[in-house]
Scaffold this motif. Structure first.
Motif: not given
Length: 312
Positions: A101-103, A128, A169, A195, A197-198, A226, A266, A268, A271
């Motif tokens: 989460q939250n990815t 990932v 990841r 980190e 952003s994710y 994440d 979406s 992946l 980043p």
């Protein structure tokens, strides 16, 4: 009277016979032109029409029989294609936990690229990835499955309850040094990794479980979830032979798309934080030292050339 009677009788009787005969001939004559005037080929046309209907019904029955005969072949081809796609191209995986989460949310279906590793591609930082349990990461008894479940799992139409696959990841690759002080941020080769952003909202990269520095062996990877406070990743398996790292050979593929549910669709991507130069210092040192060593030589030679020119 007699004559009149005979005349009437003789006249009536022959006329009656004539009328009968003429009536018969006239009837025949009237029918013959009707038959003669019937357009030629009418009967053939009617026969052909009937024959066309029969042929159409026969073709339809034959087509139906052909479809049912070909159906097993179509199913067989579809299953073979599904197996090939699962083995060499893409495979769907279901997310069973909250560690990414939250990815990724629990219940998401992700599509994993299995093709690029066949061309020698290796995992990179920030990707990932799905990987097989290197041993000791997952515990629990096997779940019994029936023949149908095993078959569908084999061809990739449903996940197996006994799959020993994980998703994390990639933070560091072979040759990198990774570390994280308690309450601080992850560093790769001494460079701080952004980190934000994710990372799961509210998480600190290493809130109460700092580690390192760890030198990642060649052809191995350091992976983390994440959702740092809900992920049993490389940090918690440093007592195992790989010291928390996993082998590149255990990689199933890279997760590239969230395919289900539709409102979660979406890609992946890697980043932006991993686009910065995170290479180990040792990799850049030879080039840097070579440049520094060549600079004085170039300067000395240039001075000599200038002196020679001035002397002339």
């Amino acid at each position: 009277m007699a004559v009149g009677a005979r005349s009437g009788s003789g006249g009536d009787e022959p006329e009656g016979r004539l009328d009968d005969r003429n009536g018969g001939r006239l009837g025949a004559e009237h029918r013959e032109p009707a038959e003669a005037e019937k357009p030629t080929g009418t009967e053939e046309a009617e026969d052909h029409g009937t024959g066309g209907d029969d042929a159409g019904r026969h073709a339809k029955r034959k087509k139906q029989r052909s479809f049912w005969r070909e159906l097993p072949l179509l199913i067989g081809i579809a299953l073979i294609l599904a197996l090939l796609i699962k083995t060499f191209l893409l495979q769907a995986f279901s997310i069973p936990s909250d560690s990414m989460q939250n990815t990724l949310q629990r219940g998401d279906r992700v599509l994993v690229d299995k093709l690029t590793p066949w061309f020698g591609s290796t995992p990179e930082r920030g990707e990932v990835v799905v990987f097989q349990d290197p041993g000791g990461w997952l515990d629990g008894p096997e779940v019994s499955e029936n023949f149908i479940q095993k078959s569908l799992s084999f061809i990739g139409l449903m996940p197996s309850a006994n799959d020993k696959d994980l998703i994390k990841r990639v933070i560091a690759t072979g040759g990198d040094t990774v570390a994280c002080e308690e309450g601080g941020q992850v560093t790769v080769n001494g460079r701080t990794l952004d980190e934000s952003s994710y990372l799961f909202p509210g998480n600190i990269p290493c809130e109460r479980d700092g580690f390192g520095p760890v030198k990642v062996p060649e052809d191995r990877l350091w992976v983390m979830g994440d959702h740092r406070q809900d992920s049993l990743d490389s940090r918690y398996h440093q007592q195992l032979p790989g010291k928390g790292t996993i082998s590149e050979e255990d990689i199933v593929g890279r997760a590239v798309v969230i395919g289900w549910p539709p409102n979660r669709w979406s890609t992946l991507p890697v980043p932006d934080a991993y686009e910065q130069n995170l290479s180990a210092a040792g990799a850049a040192t030879p080039a840097a030292l070579g440049l520094l060593g060549a600079l004085p030589i170039v300067l000395v030679r240039r001075r000599r050339l200038l002196r020679t020119d001035q002397g002339d």
